[in-house]
Write a protein that holds these residues in place. Structure first.
Motif, PDB file in Angstrom:
ATOM      1  N   PRO A 154      55.959  47.118  64.134  1.00 35.19           N
ATOM      2  CA  PRO A 154      57.079  46.725  65.005  1.00 35.19           C
ATOM      3  C   PRO A 154      57.764  45.479  64.471  1.00 35.19           C
ATOM      4  N   SER A 155      59.038  45.322  64.795  1.00 36.55           N
ATOM      5  CA  SER A 155      59.820  44.205  64.263  1.00 36.55           C
ATOM      6  C   SER A 155      59.288  42.850  64.706  1.00 36.55           C
ATOM      7  N   ASP A 156      58.601  42.811  65.851  1.00 28.90           N
ATOM      8  CA  ASP A 156      58.080  41.538  66.345  1.00 28.90           C
ATOM      9  C   ASP A 156      56.593  41.358  66.049  1.00 28.90           C
ATOM     10  N   ALA A 157      56.049  42.165  65.135  1.00 27.15           N
ATOM     11  CA  ALA A 157      54.624  42.098  64.823  1.00 27.15           C
ATOM     12  C   ALA A 157      54.218  40.720  64.308  1.00 27.15           C
ATOM     13  N   LEU A 158      55.073  40.098  63.492  1.00 28.29           N
ATOM     14  CA  LEU A 158      54.725  38.793  62.942  1.00 28.29           C
ATOM     15  C   LEU A 158      54.540  37.753  64.037  1.00 28.29           C
ATOM     16  N   TYR A 159      55.348  37.829  65.103  1.00 31.47           N
ATOM     17  CA  TYR A 159      55.222  36.860  66.187  1.00 31.47           C
ATOM     18  C   TYR A 159      53.887  37.022  66.910  1.00 31.47           C
ATOM     19  N   LEU A 160      53.456  38.257  67.068  1.00 29.43           N
ATOM     20  CA  LEU A 160      52.165  38.507  67.702  1.00 29.43           C
ATOM     21  C   LEU A 160      51.038  37.963  66.833  1.00 29.43           C
ATOM     22  N   LEU A 161      51.081  38.256  65.549  1.00 30.37           N
ATOM     23  CA  LEU A 161      50.036  37.782  64.641  1.00 30.37           C
ATOM     24  C   LEU A 161      50.027  36.257  64.565  1.00 30.37           C
ATOM     25  N   LEU A 162      51.211  35.654  64.559  1.00 27.11           N
ATOM     26  CA  LEU A 162      51.293  34.201  64.487  1.00 27.11           C
ATOM     27  C   LEU A 162      50.686  33.564  65.734  1.00 27.11           C
ATOM     28  N   GLY A 163      50.960  34.136  66.901  1.00 18.79           N
ATOM     29  CA  GLY A 163      50.411  33.605  68.136  1.00 18.79           C
ATOM     30  C   GLY A 163      48.903  33.725  68.187  1.00 18.79           C
TER      31      GLY A 163
END
Length: 250
Positions: free
Chosen positions: A190-199
């Protein structure tokens, strides 16, 4: 506790701590390595030739062409969440690779006379890297250049050794040094996967998980953050309310 699988990293924990680690894993839908690539940065094996902060001080005829000098993020640039506004890496790397027809290859030095003059001045040293030549590579290549096409993609960067989590987002297309690692989402993530992983990576919960699951404290309480560990960080299902809230907060 020692995992049955001898290929797994081991950890020394109490029964209660092991139960907590198992609960975190059970609540996940996989691990970082399932949804992203976790890679070490470039390895030149001749850093003081390829990496400098004083390129502009070289004689003009030996100052490599600007398009070959790429900003390089290292452990000294690491921070939590994101780089400070207008922050720029102090060092640049003479990056001797390009992508042509979808394949990585060494640049043609005939097209870059100033870079060629600079590298020729260091040729004797670079040719002492016999493993480069024995691998059928050009004498002026970086030993581990990674994928040149992947650098421009938004990524998470973090240092190899740190007292605590210092995962941050880079959207500037910077390269990453070999003392750090970087994470890019899988093609269908998903396009927001990096934000989830970063959090998740920067969370207090994951700091505790890291200590219990991998038990790798070094001198002065520092931790190792490497592919073998970070790739096994649990990741929650992105569709859950908690995950959506975390993405929004990040």
């Amino acid at each position: 506790a020692l995992d049955q699988d001898v290929a797994e990293v081991w950890s020394l924990v109490t029964a209660e701590e092991r139960e907590w680690v198992d609960c975190v894993r059970a609540a996940s839908c996989g691990v970082f390595g399932d949804v992203a690539a976790v890679r070490v940065g470039i390895k030149t094996t001749a850093d003081d030739v390829f990496i400098r902060s004083d390129w502009n001080e070289l004689p003009a005829e030996m100052r490599p062409e600007p398009e070959l000098l790429r900003p390089l993020l290292g452990h000294e640039d690491a921070c939590r969440w994101t780089l400070p506004r207008r922050a720029k890496p102090s060092a640049k790397v003479l990056y001797t690779h390009e992508v042509m027809d979808g394949c990585r290859r060494a640049i043609d030095l005939r097209k870059y006379p100033r870079a060629r003059a600079y590298l020729e001045a260091h040729r004797e040293r670079l040719e002492r890297r016999h493993y480069v030549l024995e691998a059928g590579r050009e004498w002026y290549e970086i030993w581990v250049p990674q994928d040149p096409a992947a650098w421009i993609v938004p990524k998470i960067v973090f240092p190899d050794i740190s007292p605590g989590p210092r995962f941050y987002l880079d959207v500037g297309g910077n390269l990453v040094d070999g003392d750090s690692y970087w994470i890019t989402p899988a093609p269908r993530a998903p396009s927001d996967a990096l934000y989830l992983l970063l959090g998740v990576a920067n969370s207090t919960l994951m700091a505790r998980f890291h200590d219990l699951a991998f038990n790798n404290r070094l001198y002065s309480g520092r931790r190792r953050y490497i592919t073998q560990y970070v790739g096994k960080y649990p990741v929650p299902s992105p569709g859950t309310p908690a995950a959506r809230e975390l993405i929004s907060l990040v």
